[in-house]
Design a protein around this motif. Structure first.
Motif: not given
Length: 237
Positions: A58, A66, A68, A71, A88, A131-132, A161
């Motif tokens: 990320y 986002h 986060v 995640i 991150m 990839c996030l 995503t």
């Protein structure tokens, strides 16, 4: 926004929201996707790593858009998967919160990195396996396709995503990008495992995503679209 003769927005959902919220005339709105700057974001030939670790990346500004924290929660769910590592990159308003969450859960496989120079970012992304994008449910997050999604495509990487009509209008799930439920750490964790276990799927998504990016989301492609809108405006004035 009531003053211009032409308003450029990146998605139809954003245009509709502007009309419903502020009464902006839809006839004055034209669409140009965000895309990514291919002068910076180009595929990087990675040397690869031979340590058997699956790297999930990320990068961004740690904002609510986002999601986060989902995640970090997904990393907690996958804590026993010792060969999965999360990186991150970036700074932002929610970083301290998610850093604390990772520390409280003892997530040694989550590494936090500060800002990375724009010139060095493609190399860091190139070393990742996945990839996030964005997983938040704020109105802005749902109404747009985040630049990090297009940048991942431009770098020929597999991108995961959160699902949204805006994303599906731009990209096909299972063909150019992989989607999971937003605000759902279990769905995110499951998607990470699915992609980890299927290298052929990751390669296909990366190649197809890069192909659609080259056709529709480069600087030249977006400039051509922008020019068409401007030409239409001038011709009608």
């Amino acid at each position: 926004c009531s003053l211009p003769d032409l308003i450029i927005q990146d998605t139809a959902e954003y245009a509709e929201w502007s009309h419903e919220t502020y009464g902006l005339d839809p006839d004055r709105v034209r669409l140009v996707p965000t895309g990514a700057d291919d002068r910076v974001f180009q595929p990087v030939e990675s040397r690869g790593r031979q340590d058997g670790v699956f790297r999930v990346l990320y990068y961004g500004t740690f904002i609510p858009n986002h999601g986060v924290r989902y995640i970090i929660e997904a990393a907690r769910i996958l804590k026993d998967q010792v060969d999965i590592e999360f990186e991150m990159i970036g700074e932002g308003p929610e970083k301290a919160e998610v850093l604390a969450l990772a520390q409280e859960a003892g997530l040694e496989q989550v590494n936090f990195v500060g800002w990375v120079d724009k010139e060095d970012l493609p190399r860091r992304v190139g070393e990742a396996d996945l990839c996030l994008g964005a997983f938040g449910t704020t109105p802005q997050s749902i109404m747009t396709v985040q630049n990090k999604i297009y940048e991942g495509l431009a770098l020929r990487k597999c991108v995961l995503t959160g699902d949204a009509p805006t994303v599906r209008n731009a990209l096909a799930h299972g063909e150019q990008v992989w989607l999971c439920e937003r605000a759902n750490a279990e769905s995110l964790a499951e998607a990470i495992l699915t992609l980890k276990r299927d290298p052929a799927l990751r390669r296909r998504l990366a190649e197809n995503g890069y192909g659609v990016y080259q056709k529709r989301f480069t600087v030249a492609a977006l400039g051509k679209l922008f020019k068409a809108h401007l030409t239409e405006l001038v011709a009608g004035s």
